[in-house]
Design an enzyme around this catalytic site. Structure first.
Site, PDB file in Angstrom:
ATOM      1  N   ILE A 115     -12.733  -9.218  15.176  1.00 48.03           N
ATOM      2  CA  ILE A 115     -12.109 -10.263  14.112  1.00 48.03           C
ATOM      3  C   ILE A 115     -10.805  -9.886  13.489  1.00 48.03           C
ATOM      4  O   ILE A 115     -10.725  -8.727  12.938  1.00 48.03           O
ATOM      5  CB  ILE A 115     -13.181 -10.507  12.996  1.00 48.03           C
ATOM      6  CG1 ILE A 115     -14.295 -10.920  13.935  1.00 48.03           C
ATOM      7  CG2 ILE A 115     -12.540 -11.481  11.965  1.00 48.03           C
ATOM      8  CD1 ILE A 115     -15.680 -11.102  12.967  1.00 48.03           C
ATOM      9  N   ASN A 147      -9.103 -10.177  10.993  1.00 46.14           N
ATOM     10  CA  ASN A 147      -8.895  -9.687   9.686  1.00 46.14           C
ATOM     11  C   ASN A 147      -9.655  -8.482   9.176  1.00 46.14           C
ATOM     12  O   ASN A 147      -9.558  -8.026   7.828  1.00 46.14           O
ATOM     13  CB  ASN A 147      -9.120 -10.910   8.581  1.00 46.14           C
ATOM     14  CG  ASN A 147     -10.494 -11.625   8.931  1.00 46.14           C
ATOM     15  OD1 ASN A 147     -11.197 -11.110   9.491  1.00 46.14           O
ATOM     16  ND2 ASN A 147     -10.910 -12.135   7.503  1.00 46.14           N
ATOM     17  N   CYS A 148     -10.383  -8.317  10.133  1.00 41.76           N
ATOM     18  CA  CYS A 148     -11.281  -6.935  10.142  1.00 41.76           C
ATOM     19  C   CYS A 148     -10.453  -5.530   9.733  1.00 41.76           C
ATOM     20  O   CYS A 148      -9.698  -5.346  10.734  1.00 41.76           O
ATOM     21  CB  CYS A 148     -12.234  -6.717  11.176  1.00 41.76           C
ATOM     22  SG  CYS A 148     -13.209  -5.220  11.034  1.00 41.76           S
ATOM     23  N   ASP A 149     -10.550  -5.016   8.741  1.00 39.42           N
ATOM     24  CA  ASP A 149      -9.868  -3.660   8.464  1.00 39.42           C
ATOM     25  C   ASP A 149      -9.975  -2.601   9.639  1.00 39.42           C
ATOM     26  O   ASP A 149      -8.759  -2.088  10.140  1.00 39.42           O
ATOM     27  CB  ASP A 149     -10.085  -3.038   7.277  1.00 39.42           C
ATOM     28  CG  ASP A 149      -9.905  -3.531   5.836  1.00 39.42           C
ATOM     29  OD1 ASP A 149      -8.774  -4.710   6.009  1.00 39.42           O
ATOM     30  OD2 ASP A 149     -10.239  -3.559   4.987  1.00 39.42           O
ATOM     31  N   LYS A 200      -7.719  -4.038  12.369  1.00 38.90           N
ATOM     32  CA  LYS A 200      -6.410  -3.642  12.397  1.00 38.90           C
ATOM     33  C   LYS A 200      -6.062  -2.089  12.509  1.00 38.90           C
ATOM     34  O   LYS A 200      -4.828  -1.885  13.157  1.00 38.90           O
ATOM     35  CB  LYS A 200      -6.103  -4.060  10.732  1.00 38.90           C
ATOM     36  CG  LYS A 200      -6.180  -5.507  10.565  1.00 38.90           C
ATOM     37  CD  LYS A 200      -5.745  -5.770   9.005  1.00 38.90           C
ATOM     38  CE  LYS A 200      -6.077  -7.222   8.539  1.00 38.90           C
ATOM     39  NZ  LYS A 200      -5.876  -7.461   7.271  1.00 38.90           N
TER      40      LYS A 200
END
Length: 114
Positions: A7, A9-11, A14
């Site tokens: 996903i 926006n998952c840290d 990223k």
């Protein structure tokens, strides 16, 4: 080429994508919110990785499941559940040929993908 599922926006995603870019590893990122998972795809994962390793039991999605759902042992039912709620699998999930790996570990990734 690696296929990286997660996903956007998952840290952890990223961090993982940044590592792949920095190390010039060729990959395709599949955002499971934009391209919904098919239960057949998850079934393939479950042939390579036990459900215990695939499920993210620290996620809010896991905590919101019923006790009955948490106790599922049938891989077909688990695959359906993950396909419906993709935040249930540990991210990132990396597919390299037939091999499947869950989670980001810089040392392991250096050994496997560099």
């Amino acid at each position: 080429m690696l296929r990286v599922y997660g996903i956007k926006n998952c840290d952890t995603i990223k961090k993982s994508l940044k590592w792949l870019d920095k190390n010039e590893v060729d990959y395709e990122f599949i955002d499971v919110r934009q391209q919904p998972l098919q239960k057949e795809t998850v079934n393939v994962w479950l042939q390579q990785v036990p459900a215990e390793s695939l499920l993210n039991k620290r996620s809010t999605s896991w905590r919101n499941l019923s006790d009955e759902q948490k106790a599922l042992e049938d891989t077909t039912k688990i695959a359906e559940l993950i396909a419906e709620q993709p935040t249930l699998f540990k991210r990132p999930l990396v597919q390299s040929g037939q091999a499947i790996h869950c989670g980001f570990n810089e040392k392991l990734w250096s050994e496997r993908y560099l």
